[in-house]
Design a protein around this motif. Structure first.
Motif, mmCIF file in Angstrom:
data_model
loop_
_atom_site.group_PDB
_atom_site.id
_atom_site.type_symbol
_atom_site.label_atom_id
_atom_site.label_comp_id
_atom_site.label_asym_id
_atom_site.label_seq_id
_atom_site.Cartn_x
_atom_site.Cartn_y
_atom_site.Cartn_z
ATOM 1 N N ASP A 43 0.764 31.017 21.323
ATOM 2 C CA ASP A 43 1.945 30.372 21.882
ATOM 3 C C ASP A 43 2.495 31.155 23.072
ATOM 4 O O ASP A 43 2.839 30.578 24.104
ATOM 5 C CB ASP A 43 3.027 30.193 20.810
ATOM 6 N N VAL A 44 2.537 32.469 22.948
ATOM 7 C CA VAL A 44 3.025 33.312 24.042
ATOM 8 C C VAL A 44 2.016 33.312 25.188
ATOM 9 O O VAL A 44 2.387 33.224 26.358
ATOM 10 C CB VAL A 44 3.323 34.747 23.545
ATOM 11 N N ALA A 45 0.737 33.396 24.859
ATOM 12 C CA ALA A 45 -0.304 33.363 25.895
ATOM 13 C C ALA A 45 -0.209 32.080 26.717
ATOM 14 O O ALA A 45 -0.296 32.121 27.947
ATOM 15 C CB ALA A 45 -1.686 33.502 25.261
ATOM 16 N N GLU A 46 -0.015 30.952 26.059
ATOM 17 C CA GLU A 46 0.094 29.679 26.772
ATOM 18 C C GLU A 46 1.359 29.620 27.612
ATOM 19 O O GLU A 46 1.374 29.002 28.673
ATOM 20 C CB GLU A 46 0.021 28.503 25.798
ATOM 21 N N ALA A 47 2.421 30.281 27.148
ATOM 22 C CA ALA A 47 3.683 30.281 27.901
ATOM 23 C C ALA A 47 3.564 31.053 29.216
ATOM 24 O O ALA A 47 4.255 30.738 30.178
ATOM 25 C CB ALA A 47 4.805 30.871 27.052
ATOM 26 N N ILE A 48 2.676 32.050 29.267
ATOM 27 C CA ILE A 48 2.544 32.845 30.500
ATOM 28 C C ILE A 48 1.315 32.486 31.320
ATOM 29 O O ILE A 48 1.195 32.921 32.455
ATOM 30 C CB ILE A 48 2.549 34.366 30.196
ATOM 31 N N ARG A 49 0.414 31.696 30.758
ATOM 32 C CA ARG A 49 -0.819 31.333 31.479
ATOM 33 C C ARG A 49 -0.491 30.711 32.830
ATOM 34 O O ARG A 49 0.291 29.782 32.936
ATOM 35 C CB ARG A 49 -1.646 30.354 30.656
ATOM 36 N N GLY A 50 -1.090 31.258 33.889
ATOM 37 C CA GLY A 50 -0.923 30.703 35.225
ATOM 38 C C GLY A 50 0.408 31.027 35.897
ATOM 39 O O GLY A 50 0.669 30.524 36.981
ATOM 40 N N ILE A 65 5.620 42.692 33.105
ATOM 41 C CA ILE A 65 4.881 41.743 32.259
ATOM 42 C C ILE A 65 5.054 42.112 30.793
ATOM 43 O O ILE A 65 5.329 41.247 29.950
ATOM 44 C CB ILE A 65 3.388 41.713 32.648
ATOM 45 N N GLN A 66 4.918 43.392 30.483
ATOM 46 C CA GLN A 66 5.061 43.821 29.094
ATOM 47 C C GLN A 66 6.450 43.508 28.543
ATOM 48 O O GLN A 66 6.587 43.037 27.410
ATOM 49 C CB GLN A 66 4.761 45.305 28.970
ATOM 50 N N LYS A 67 7.487 43.747 29.337
ATOM 51 C CA LYS A 67 8.855 43.453 28.893
ATOM 52 C C LYS A 67 9.034 41.956 28.649
ATOM 53 O O LYS A 67 9.664 41.543 27.681
ATOM 54 C CB LYS A 67 9.874 43.934 29.922
ATOM 55 N N TYR A 68 8.481 41.150 29.539
ATOM 56 C CA TYR A 68 8.618 39.701 29.391
ATOM 57 C C TYR A 68 7.896 39.211 28.142
ATOM 58 O O TYR A 68 8.456 38.438 27.352
ATOM 59 C CB TYR A 68 8.114 38.983 30.636
ATOM 60 N N VAL A 69 6.667 39.657 27.949
ATOM 61 C CA VAL A 69 5.904 39.243 26.773
ATOM 62 C C VAL A 69 6.616 39.697 25.499
ATOM 63 O O VAL A 69 6.741 38.941 24.538
ATOM 64 C CB VAL A 69 4.451 39.766 26.825
ATOM 65 N N LYS A 70 7.125 40.912 25.500
ATOM 66 C CA LYS A 70 7.838 41.413 24.321
ATOM 67 C C LYS A 70 9.083 40.568 24.048
ATOM 68 O O LYS A 70 9.422 40.294 22.900
ATOM 69 C CB LYS A 70 8.208 42.882 24.502
ATOM 70 N N SER A 71 9.781 40.113 25.095
ATOM 71 C CA SER A 71 10.966 39.282 24.892
ATOM 72 C C SER A 71 10.599 37.933 24.260
ATOM 73 O O SER A 71 11.375 37.367 23.485
ATOM 74 C CB SER A 71 11.707 39.058 26.208
ATOM 75 N N LEU A 72 9.424 37.408 24.572
ATOM 76 C CA LEU A 72 8.964 36.154 23.969
ATOM 77 C C LEU A 72 8.502 36.382 22.535
ATOM 78 O O LEU A 72 8.509 35.464 21.720
ATOM 79 C CB LEU A 72 7.813 35.563 24.785
#
Length: 74
Positions: A43-50, A65-72
């Motif tokens: 779900d997180v991977a799809e949210a940031i793809r592209g 990027i790490q901070k954003y992914v961690k927030s999701l």
């Protein structure tokens, strides 16, 4: 809304490190990060793809990027 997972973000980073050691001759760090992310939090991977937060084609994964992914993640 994102689906919770039993793996923590820190455990995810440990997996990224483990797999990157195995595949570092063939995969960029960003590629490893995104591939592991897809397997544990699709779900997180799809949210940031592209998006600007997609590290797949990068040699490293920025702190932003790490901070954003961690927030999701949470």
């Amino acid at each position: 809304m994102f689906v919770k997972t039993s793996i923590s973000y820190e455990e995810f980073l440990e997996r990224v490190e483990k797999y990157h050691k195995q595949f570092q001759d063939n995969w960029r760090l960003g590629q490893t990060y995104f591939s592991v992310l897809s397997s544990v939090r699709s779900d997180v991977a799809e949210a940031i793809r592209g998006t600007l937060y997609d590290p797949f084609h990068k040699d490293d994964v920025s702190e932003e990027i790490q901070k954003y992914v961690k927030s999701l993640w949470e």
